[in-house]
Design an enzyme around this catalytic site. Structure first.
Site, PDB file in Angstrom:
ATOM      1  N   GLY A  87      38.129  -7.135  73.272  1.00  0.00           N
ATOM      2  CA  GLY A  87      39.461  -6.380  73.760  1.00  0.00           C
ATOM      3  C   GLY A  87      39.636  -5.304  72.774  1.00  0.00           C
ATOM      4  CG  ASP A 123      27.636  -0.798  75.571  1.00  0.00           C
ATOM      5  OD1 ASP A 123      28.468  -0.426  76.130  1.00  0.00           O
ATOM      6  OD2 ASP A 123      27.572  -1.523  74.757  1.00  0.00           O
ATOM      7  CG  HIS A 151      30.199  -3.204  76.634  1.00  0.00           C
ATOM      8  ND1 HIS A 151      29.915  -2.978  75.213  1.00  0.00           N
ATOM      9  CD2 HIS A 151      31.303  -4.178  76.772  1.00  0.00           C
ATOM     10  CE1 HIS A 151      31.157  -3.423  74.413  1.00  0.00           C
ATOM     11  NE2 HIS A 151      31.855  -4.075  75.424  1.00  0.00           N
TER      12      HIS A 151
END
Length: 329
Positions: A53, A274, A302
C-alpha cells in the site's frame, strides 16, 4: 492469459490454506486498534508479514508463503486499513507510528528476534524497521522494492509508467483539471480528503485502478473497480504517505542507512518487468547491502501473486525455516 489464470498458477507453489490460532485487536494508542493474527506453529520460527500500500491490508493468501510446521506466522493490518480501526484514518498515521506498532506487536507476543517479510510498501516498511531495530531482525525477505524516493514517485505519478500504459494513464489524468496536472499526488489529495464520501470514493477507485492495472505482467489493463471501503482506505493512506515522502528525513534515507543492516542476511525477489516499482531500486539496495541477495525473476511484474515471484519466495522461506537455528530464529 487473464489474472485469475495467473493467480491459479501462483497458488500451485503455496502451502495449503490455514486458519489463525490467535486473532486479536491490539490498542496501539492514538485511537488506533490493529487487527493481529498468528498462524502455523506456535513454537516455530517467528515471521512478521508486512503488507503493501500503504493501505492494502493483509489477506489469507499471505499466510501460505510459509511452511506452517516451521513458522509462527504473524500478520496484521496497518493503521487505517483492513480490519484495523478507525478505517481510512490518517490521523496519527506515519511510517514512524508503524515502526513503533511493529515493536509493540513483537513485545506483546514475547518475541526476541524474528524474520521480516514484506513487499512493495511492505518492503519499505521492513527496511525502515530493520534499520531502526537491527538487533531484532534475524532475516529480511523483500519483494518489489520501493525505497520511497522522489524518482519512484515521479515514475509512477509523473508519466513514466504512463508511457507504457497510455490508455490507463489517460483515464487517471483525465480525473484532474488540466491546470492541476503538474502534481497529481497533490491534486488527488485535495479530492480524497474533501469530506464528501461519494467524491472521495470516486477518486479513490480511480487511484486504485491505476495501480491495479499495472500490477501483473498478465494484466490486460482492466481490473475493474475495487470495493468502495477498500479503495478509499488504500487511496487515502497511500496518497497521504506519498504526499509526505514516506515521512523520511531525506530522499534516499533507506540507502543512506543500509549499513545498519549489513549483518542481516536477506533476499530480494524482484520482477524484471515491474511497472510499479522498477528494478533500479532493488538493484541499488542490493549493491549497498552486503548480506542481501537479489533474485531477479525474468518473467514477472510487481504482484505478489506472480507465479515466478511466489515460487521463489516460498523456496527461500522454506530454506530459512528449515535452518532456523543458523539464522538465530
Amino acid at each position: 492469459m487473464d489474472k485469475f489464470s495467473g493467480q491459479k498458477r501462483a497458488a500451485v507453489h503455496l502451502f495449503p490454506p490455514i486458519d489463525p490460532f490467535d486473532q486479536r485487536m491490539l490498542d496501539v494508542g492514538d485511537g488506533h486498534h490493529l487487527y493481529v493474527e498468528q498462524c502455523g506453529n506456535p513454537e516455530g520460527a517467528p515471521v512478521i508479514v508486512l503488507h503493501g500500500g500503504p493501505g492494502g491490508g493483509c489477506s489469507p493468501a499471505m499466510r501460505r508463503y510459509f511452511d506452517p510446521a516451521d513458522w509462527r506466522i504473524i500478520l496484521f493490518d496497518q493503521r487505517g486499513c483492513g480490519r484495523s480501526r478507525p478505517h481510512a484514518s490518517v490521523r496519527g498515521n506515519t511510517t514512524w507510528h508503524l515502526v513503533a506498532d511493529i515493536e509493540r506487536i513483537r513485545n506483546t507476543l514475547g518475541i526476541e528476534r524474528w524474520a521480516v517479510f514484506g513487499g512493495s510498501w511492505g518492503a519499505t516498511l521492513g527496511l525502515v524497521y530493520s534499520e531502526t531495530h537491527p538487533d531484532r531482525v534475524a532475516y529480511l525477505a523483500l519483494r518489489g522494492v520501493f525505497l520511497s524516493m522522489q524518482r519512484e514517485l515521479d515514475w509512477f505519478y509523473g508519466g513514466g509508467a504512463g508511457q507504457f500504459w497510455p490508455d490507463q494513464w489517460a483515464r487517471f489524468v483525465a480525473m484532474i483539471p488540466e491546470e492541476e496536472r503538474g502534481d497529481l499526488i497533490k491534486a488527488y489529495n485535495k479530492r480524497l480528503f474533501c469530506g464528501d464520501l461519494m467524491v472521495e470514493t470516486r477518486y479513490a477507485r480511480a487511484w486504485a485502478s491505476w495501480e491495479n492495472a499495472l500490477a501483473s505482467m498478465e494484466s490486460d489493463g482492466g481490473g475493474g473497480d475495487s470495493p468502495a471501503d477498500y479503495a478509499r482506505a488504500f487511496a487515502r493512506l497511500e496518497n497521504h504517505y506519498f504526499l509526505n515522502k514516506g515521512f523520511l528525513e531525506e530522499d534516499g534515507q533507506i540507502l543512506r542507512d543500509v549499513h545498519r543492516i549489513a549483518h542481516i542476511p536477506g533476499t530480494i525477489v524482484q520482477g524484471r518487468y515491474d511497472m510499479i516499482c522498477p528494478p533500479k531500486s532493488a538493484h541499488s539496495l542490493a549493491s549497498g547491502w552486503s548480506s542481501g541477495r537479489l533474485h531477479m525473476i525474468r518473467q514477472a511484474g510487481h504482484a505478489l501473486s506472480e507465479a515466478g515471484i511466489s515460487e521463489e519466495l516460498v523456496r527461500v522461506m522454506k530454506i530459512v525455516g528449515q535452518r532456523r537455528e543458523k539464522f538465530g530464529l
